[in-house]
Design a protein around this motif. Sequence first.
Motif, PDB file in Angstrom:
ATOM      1  N   HIS A  87      23.919 -12.323  29.497  1.00  0.00           N
ATOM      2  CA  HIS A  87      23.807 -13.738  29.839  1.00  0.00           C
ATOM      3  C   HIS A  87      23.156 -13.915  31.207  1.00  0.00           C
ATOM      4  CE1 HIS A  87      27.426 -14.473  26.956  1.00  0.00           C
ATOM      5  NE2 HIS A  87      26.284 -14.381  26.305  1.00  0.00           N
ATOM      6  N   ARG A  91      19.757 -15.925  31.954  1.00  0.00           N
ATOM      7  CA  ARG A  91      19.719 -17.000  32.937  1.00  0.00           C
ATOM      8  C   ARG A  91      18.599 -16.759  33.948  1.00  0.00           C
ATOM      9  NH1 ARG A  91      24.641 -16.983  33.798  1.00  0.00           N
ATOM     10  NH2 ARG A  91      24.752 -15.656  35.649  1.00  0.00           N
ATOM     11  N   ARG A  94      15.362 -17.745  32.503  1.00  0.00           N
ATOM     12  CA  ARG A  94      15.223 -19.203  32.510  1.00  0.00           C
ATOM     13  C   ARG A  94      14.902 -19.725  33.903  1.00  0.00           C
ATOM     14  NH1 ARG A  94      19.830 -18.831  29.150  1.00  0.00           N
ATOM     15  NH2 ARG A  94      21.174 -19.506  30.883  1.00  0.00           N
ATOM     16  N   ASP A  95      15.376 -19.012  34.916  1.00  0.00           N
ATOM     17  CA  ASP A  95      15.108 -19.392  36.307  1.00  0.00           C
ATOM     18  C   ASP A  95      13.694 -19.001  36.746  1.00  0.00           C
ATOM     19  OD1 ASP A  95      17.633 -20.475  36.683  1.00  0.00           O
ATOM     20  OD2 ASP A  95      18.489 -18.611  37.476  1.00  0.00           O
ATOM     21  N   SER A 185      21.470 -15.475  39.602  1.00  0.00           N
ATOM     22  CA  SER A 185      21.224 -14.439  38.589  1.00  0.00           C
ATOM     23  C   SER A 185      20.346 -13.302  39.109  1.00  0.00           C
ATOM     24  CB  SER A 185      20.543 -15.083  37.376  1.00  0.00           C
ATOM     25  OG  SER A 185      19.327 -15.719  37.766  1.00  0.00           O
TER      26      SER A 185
END
Length: 273
Positions: A87, A91, A94-95, A185
């Motif tokens: 996860h 993340r 996505r960042d 992250s």
Amino acid sequence: IMFGRRGRSWVALYDPVGPVAEWTELVWRFAEQARESGGRAAFYQVRPEGLPVYLDAGLRVHKLGECALVDLPTFSLQGKARANLRHGVSRAQRDGLSFEVLVPERVLEVYPELQAISDAWLSEHNTAEKAFSLGAFRRDYVLRQPVAVVRQGERIVAFATLLRTDLKLEASVDLMRQLPDAPRSAMDFLFAQTILHFQAQGYQRFNLGMVPLSGMAQHPLAPNWHRLGRLLFNHGENFYNFQGLRAFKEKFDPVWEPRYLAAPGGLAAAAVL
């Protein structure tokens, strides 16, 4: 033997390097040389298999904590045990984070950027460089190692210097620094991608480093050192985030192996620490 001197203490970092058959003679010579100079010999973060050598040399053994080792041939981001890590990597993607390993020749190009990240990290944590069991951010040292970097767009937000052997038995990170405003992250992503990088290179294990005071005995008859260690591990967050460090490394589902201090008996061990 790699060692440093502080006061009367001659402290070796890790076990001797070289054929195991030569360790006993080398440890005795080191202890004799320290004593002849008015000092005391000790060995920091030694592995379980070497303990008889230090005990035979008259040293006492004290558990320091546990080292997290990842088996690279079997490592994967899949599975329930690595759900939190998976996860974190998702993340990070996505960042907008990306990962790259820079060979030493390319590290020079980004050195000023790495210096700025290191300075910001030291300032945020109100700490200074160590330079014994951890490296220090020094130009000649950083420029002779590969460096893993995490970018957000074109900007480097985190990095780690990489340690590896030509035999490809083990790899690890040394310096780990990130910007105060780096995405949360970033470190999960940096470690996961570094591990996958060394896996692809054919390395056998990845060393995540030691968690101090982890894995101390809970038995009522446990030595006082273990009782004190457990107390500090559970309630010593004002000194060091022991439990947070353990939780971070647990994401990689490692094998935990004990590490020890071998030092003279009595108050000498406390002086060495």
